[in-house]
Scaffold this motif. Structure first.
Motif, PDB file in Angstrom:
ATOM      1  N   GLU A 160       1.272  -3.483 -15.133  1.00 56.26           N
ATOM      2  CA  GLU A 160       1.808  -2.635 -14.057  1.00 56.26           C
ATOM      3  C   GLU A 160       2.140  -1.291 -14.712  1.00 56.26           C
ATOM      4  OE1 GLU A 160       5.602  -3.864 -12.428  1.00 56.26           O
ATOM      5  OE2 GLU A 160       6.572  -3.846 -14.376  1.00 56.26           O
ATOM      6  N   ALA A 162       4.659   0.564 -13.831  1.00 52.72           N
ATOM      7  CA  ALA A 162       6.102   0.793 -13.691  1.00 52.72           C
ATOM      8  C   ALA A 162       6.845   0.927 -15.015  1.00 52.72           C
ATOM      9  CB  ALA A 162       6.717  -0.353 -12.877  1.00 52.72           C
ATOM     10  N   GLU A 194      -6.822 -11.976 -14.026  1.00 55.85           N
ATOM     11  CA  GLU A 194      -6.690 -12.792 -12.811  1.00 55.85           C
ATOM     12  C   GLU A 194      -7.593 -14.008 -12.911  1.00 55.85           C
ATOM     13  OE1 GLU A 194      -4.613 -12.204 -10.463  1.00 55.85           O
ATOM     14  OE2 GLU A 194      -4.195 -10.049 -10.361  1.00 55.85           O
ATOM     15  N   ILE A 201     -13.298  -5.401  -4.235  1.00 54.93           N
ATOM     16  CA  ILE A 201     -12.285  -4.674  -5.015  1.00 54.93           C
ATOM     17  C   ILE A 201     -10.860  -5.064  -4.618  1.00 54.93           C
ATOM     18  CG2 ILE A 201     -13.712  -2.704  -5.661  1.00 54.93           C
ATOM     19  CD1 ILE A 201     -12.534  -1.187  -3.245  1.00 54.93           C
ATOM     20  N   PHE A 202     -10.719  -6.195  -3.881  1.00 51.67           N
ATOM     21  CA  PHE A 202      -9.364  -6.597  -3.486  1.00 51.67           C
ATOM     22  C   PHE A 202      -8.561  -7.078  -4.698  1.00 51.67           C
ATOM     23  CE2 PHE A 202      -6.272  -9.837  -2.363  1.00 51.67           C
ATOM     24  CZ  PHE A 202      -5.469  -9.109  -1.510  1.00 51.67           C
ATOM     25  N   THR A 204      -9.017  -7.480  -8.710  1.00 56.72           N
ATOM     26  CA  THR A 204      -9.896  -7.212  -9.838  1.00 56.72           C
ATOM     27  C   THR A 204      -9.090  -7.326 -11.127  1.00 56.72           C
ATOM     28  OG1 THR A 204      -9.415  -4.876  -9.555  1.00 56.72           O
ATOM     29  CG2 THR A 204     -11.411  -5.690  -8.520  1.00 56.72           C
ATOM     30  N   GLU A 211       2.362   4.072  -8.222  1.00 56.80           N
ATOM     31  CA  GLU A 211       3.711   3.501  -8.185  1.00 56.80           C
ATOM     32  C   GLU A 211       4.771   4.584  -8.259  1.00 56.80           C
ATOM     33  OE1 GLU A 211       3.650  -0.946  -9.494  1.00 56.80           O
ATOM     34  OE2 GLU A 211       3.750   0.308 -11.275  1.00 56.80           O
ATOM     35  N   TYR A 259      11.228  -9.899 -11.314  1.00 55.64           N
ATOM     36  CA  TYR A 259      12.140  -8.756 -11.384  1.00 55.64           C
ATOM     37  C   TYR A 259      12.773  -8.397 -10.038  1.00 55.64           C
ATOM     38  CZ  TYR A 259       7.648  -6.912  -9.862  1.00 55.64           C
ATOM     39  OH  TYR A 259       6.468  -6.748  -9.198  1.00 55.64           O
ATOM     40  N   GLU A 276      -1.685  -8.516   1.278  1.00 51.53           N
ATOM     41  CA  GLU A 276      -0.895  -7.358   0.831  1.00 51.53           C
ATOM     42  C   GLU A 276      -1.760  -6.274   0.177  1.00 51.53           C
ATOM     43  OE1 GLU A 276       0.995  -8.567  -2.791  1.00 51.53           O
ATOM     44  OE2 GLU A 276       1.520  -6.528  -3.291  1.00 51.53           O
ATOM     45  N   GLU A 278       0.285  -3.137  -0.499  1.00 52.41           N
ATOM     46  CA  GLU A 278       1.377  -2.325  -1.068  1.00 52.41           C
ATOM     47  C   GLU A 278       2.661  -3.136  -0.974  1.00 52.41           C
ATOM     48  OE1 GLU A 278       1.633   1.761  -0.078  1.00 52.41           O
ATOM     49  OE2 GLU A 278       3.691   1.921  -0.815  1.00 52.41           O
ATOM     50  N   GLY A 279       3.522  -2.972  -1.976  1.00 51.23           N
ATOM     51  CA  GLY A 279       4.806  -3.676  -1.948  1.00 51.23           C
ATOM     52  C   GLY A 279       5.962  -2.715  -2.158  1.00 51.23           C
ATOM     53  N   HIS A 281       9.826  -2.929  -3.447  1.00 45.26           N
ATOM     54  CA  HIS A 281      10.635  -3.927  -4.157  1.00 45.26           C
ATOM     55  C   HIS A 281      12.005  -3.371  -4.501  1.00 45.26           C
ATOM     56  CE1 HIS A 281       6.341  -4.691  -5.726  1.00 45.26           C
ATOM     57  NE2 HIS A 281       6.542  -5.467  -4.681  1.00 45.26           N
ATOM     58  N   GLU A 316      11.313   0.311  -5.756  1.00 44.76           N
ATOM     59  CA  GLU A 316       9.938   0.613  -6.167  1.00 44.76           C
ATOM     60  C   GLU A 316       8.993   0.577  -4.972  1.00 44.76           C
ATOM     61  OE1 GLU A 316       7.137  -1.151  -9.543  1.00 44.76           O
ATOM     62  OE2 GLU A 316       7.564  -2.669  -8.037  1.00 44.76           O
ATOM     63  N   ARG A 323      -7.114  -1.322  -3.674  1.00 43.31           N
ATOM     64  CA  ARG A 323      -6.890  -2.106  -2.453  1.00 43.31           C
ATOM     65  C   ARG A 323      -6.712  -1.195  -1.251  1.00 43.31           C
ATOM     66  NH1 ARG A 323      -3.108  -7.331  -3.457  1.00 43.31           N
ATOM     67  NH2 ARG A 323      -4.453  -8.009  -5.150  1.00 43.31           N
TER      68      ARG A 323
HETATM   69  N1  GAP Z   1       4.994  -2.880 -10.184  1.00 45.20           N
HETATM   70  C1  GAP Z   1       5.003  -3.840  -9.180  1.00 45.20           C
HETATM   71  C2  GAP Z   1       3.712  -4.522  -9.033  1.00 45.20           C
HETATM   72  O1  GAP Z   1       2.822  -4.383  -9.849  1.00 45.20           O
HETATM   73  P1  GAP Z   1       2.374  -6.157  -7.503  1.00 45.20           P
HETATM   74  O2  GAP Z   1       2.685  -6.682  -6.134  1.00 45.20           O
HETATM   75  O3  GAP Z   1       2.026  -7.141  -8.555  1.00 45.20           O
HETATM   76  O4  GAP Z   1       3.624  -5.282  -7.915  1.00 45.20           O
HETATM   77  C3  GAP Z   1       1.332  -3.974  -6.575  1.00 45.20           C
HETATM   78  O5  GAP Z   1       1.198  -5.092  -7.382  1.00 45.20           O
HETATM   79  C4  GAP Z   1       0.013  -3.595  -5.945  1.00 45.20           C
HETATM   80  O6  GAP Z   1      -0.979  -3.448  -6.968  1.00 45.20           O
HETATM   81  C5  GAP Z   1      -0.551  -4.648  -5.001  1.00 45.20           C
HETATM   82  O7  GAP Z   1      -0.021  -4.495  -3.705  1.00 45.20           O
HETATM   83  C6  GAP Z   1      -2.025  -4.342  -5.039  1.00 45.20           C
HETATM   84  O8  GAP Z   1      -2.342  -3.280  -4.156  1.00 45.20           O
HETATM   85  C7  GAP Z   1      -2.228  -3.861  -6.458  1.00 45.20           C
HETATM   86  N2  GAP Z   1      -2.763  -4.964  -7.278  1.00 45.20           N
HETATM   87  C8  GAP Z   1      -2.070  -5.917  -7.937  1.00 45.20           C
HETATM   88  N3  GAP Z   1      -2.897  -6.747  -8.575  1.00 45.20           N
HETATM   89  C9  GAP Z   1      -4.139  -6.329  -8.319  1.00 45.20           C
HETATM   90  C10 GAP Z   1      -5.449  -6.776  -8.686  1.00 45.20           C
HETATM   91  N4  GAP Z   1      -5.642  -7.821  -9.484  1.00 45.20           N
HETATM   92  N5  GAP Z   1      -6.523  -6.091  -8.210  1.00 45.20           N
HETATM   93  C11 GAP Z   1      -6.364  -5.004  -7.420  1.00 45.20           C
HETATM   94  N6  GAP Z   1      -5.163  -4.543  -7.051  1.00 45.20           N
HETATM   95  C12 GAP Z   1      -4.066  -5.189  -7.478  1.00 45.20           C
END
Ligand code: GAP
Length: 456
Positions: A160, A162, A194, A201-202, A204, A211, A259, A276, A278-279, A281, A316, A323
């Motif tokens: 991440e 962050a 993953e 590309i959802f 990857t 962020e 977290y 999802e 976007e989140g 937090h 956050e 995505r």
């Molecule tokens: N810093 C907080 C964080 O990373 P997350 O929910 O794990 O939170 C945030 O990820 C966003 O990052 C997700 O909503 C998604 O859009 C994108 N994301 C997370 N993992 C992904 C993946 N493997 N492939 C593409 N986008 C991803």
């Protein structure tokens, strides 16, 4: 190499094929058979994603006095990931098939029965009782820094963006002379190994995040949480996404990341279901307190008004650039019936990306109706002039109907045709991608006409 992406709806197959045909997205290392769940952006894709990122940056950084930008490195001190809880807590439960050696997430819906028990059936080889009980698997990619591949040199590809913000929060606070509440925004790559990647590309293994970490006084986090929920939904809606395809999902206790105290996702109804992208937090003081402890450096803030010292709480907003690009593509994809002159010229069916014009990779395409009678010369002059203002495309290949259709698939909002009349009176027709209506415009007015249409 991991299995090919799972698609459960024909729309995704069609979108993946259009994305390749028109140069939005290609499979990584395709000539070698591809690399599992890693994708490359082609000429149109890189523009579309860049337009989304620029829009995010403008709204989060340039248009706000209380947010600063940052571009932290991908590689960070390994202790960062111990402090952040990612070494111990960023895991997925996995099961192995002892017979075919495949590995699955324990909650893979294709598994029948309970992994570890005799009734469990492997979704690949079909054997019963061969699945192990779930074991935790860390999603961070590891690599080595320096010439010696020993444990001391292990570092991680950030999962991440962050953490680059947290470790820089005092640097930014002091150099920008901001006061709490304030935020730091960053766009950058993140990596996760993953286990069940897929759906194009959802999900990857390499992706980009947009962020923003907003640092607030403890006690005010709920108010800021609601504020950012509302701001982020407005931003998403302004991308032109149909509101009936959007919804909120609040995390149940067992869904919350290690977290987070509270979390809401913005979900989109993809062809493969609600998911999802976007989140938002409430990360409390979890990250800063842990970094303070692990680094042995004070990370508290002295409020100049009240003289109070506190470790800020963090709200956050975390969006995936890839995505969000997929949301924009899915929402724009339409198969339509065409009537009238257009049907005669280009066929009765069309595939069109109804992208918001300001997001479209190409803003206009320039077409000489025929390659003679001075039309190509005038068309080239117009193309050269427009290129100084917008990303435009020149196409003189095939019938005008086929050229319109190609640009429909690329999501190009305007088609400018130079015809016999153009060489007489210096006017052109401008075709609107969505309404198919054509306006006749003086060439001298084209830049202002397009500028006005592309606003927003
Ligand atoms: N810093 C907080 C964080 O990373 P997350 O929910 O794990 O939170 C945030 O990820 C966003 O990052 C997700 O909503 C998604 O859009 C994108 N994301 C997370 N993992 C992904 C993946 N493997 N492939 C593409 N986008 C991803």
């Amino acid at each position: 190499m991991s299995p090919a992406p799972v698609t459960v709806d024909k729309t995704m197959d069609k979108l993946v094929s259009l994305a390749k045909r028109r140069g939005f997205v290609f499979q990584s290392s395709e000539i070698y058979g591809g690399l599992g769940s890693v994708w490359d952006y082609g000429p149109l894709g890189v523009e579309l994603k860049k337009n989304i990122k620029e829009r995010w940056w403008r709204s989060m950084v340039h248009e706000r006095e209380d947010i600063e930008g940052l571009d932290a490195a991908i590689l960070m001190h390994p202790k960062v990931w111990e402090a952040s809880g990612h070494v111990s807590g960023f895991t997925d439960p996995l099961v192995d098939c002892k017979k075919c050696k495949n590995r699955f997430r324990a909650d893979d819906p294709r598994i029948k029965g309970t992994p570890g028990q005799p009734d469990a059936q492997c979704p690949v080889c079909g054997s019963k009782g061969t699945l192990t009980a779930p074991r935790q698997f860390n999603l961070m990619f590891k690599t080595f820094m320096g010439p010696v591949e020993d444990q001391a040199a292990v570092i991680y590809m950030r999962p991440e963006t962050a953490q680059g913000i947290y470790v820089n929060y005092l640097n930014v606070l002091q150099s920008s002379r901001q006061k709490i509440p304030f935020g730091i925004a960053q766009i950058g790559k993140a990596f996760r190994n993953e286990i069940t990647p897929g759906n194009f590309i959802f999900r990857t293994r390499e992706f980009e995040q947009m962020e923003m970490q907003f640092f607030v006084k403890p006690g005010s986090e709920n108010e800021w949480f609601e504020f950012w929920r509302s701001e982020r939904l407005k931003w998403v809606e302004a991308l032109g996404i149909r509101s009936e395809k959007l919804r909120w999902h609040q995390h149940e206790k067992d869904e919350l990341a290690h977290y987070a105290k509270d979390a809401y996702d913005i979900q989109y109804e993809f062809p493969f279901g609600w998911q999802e992208f976007e989140g938002i937090h409430n990360r409390t003081d979890f990250d800063l307190s842990n970094h303070q402890k692990h680094a042995g450096k004070k990370l508290d803030y002295l409020d100049p008004k009240t003289n109070e010292r506190f470790i800020p709480y963090v709200v956050e907003t975390s969006a995936g650039a890839d995505r969000t690009t997929l949301v924009v593509l899915c929402d724009a994809y339409r198969e339509e019936e065409v009537a009238g002159q257009e049907a005669a010229e280009g066929g009765e069916q069309r595939v069109v990306l109804r992208l918001k014009p300001s997001l479209a990779p190409l803003k206009a395409a320039v077409f000489p109706l025929v390659n003679k009678d001075s039309m190509p010369e005038l068309a080239h002059r117009i193309y050269d002039d427009l290129r100084r203002h917008f990303n435009v495309f020149y196409d003189d290949g095939g019938s005008i109907g086929r050229r319109y259709r190609r640009q429909d698939e690329a999501g190009t909002p305007f088609g400018i045709t130079i015809d016999g009349q153009s060489t007489q009176d210096q006017t052109v027709t401008v075709r609107d991608r969505d309404t198919l209506k054509q306006d006749r415009i003086a060439t001298t007015q084209l830049v202002s006409y397009l500028t006005q249409k592309l606003a927003g």
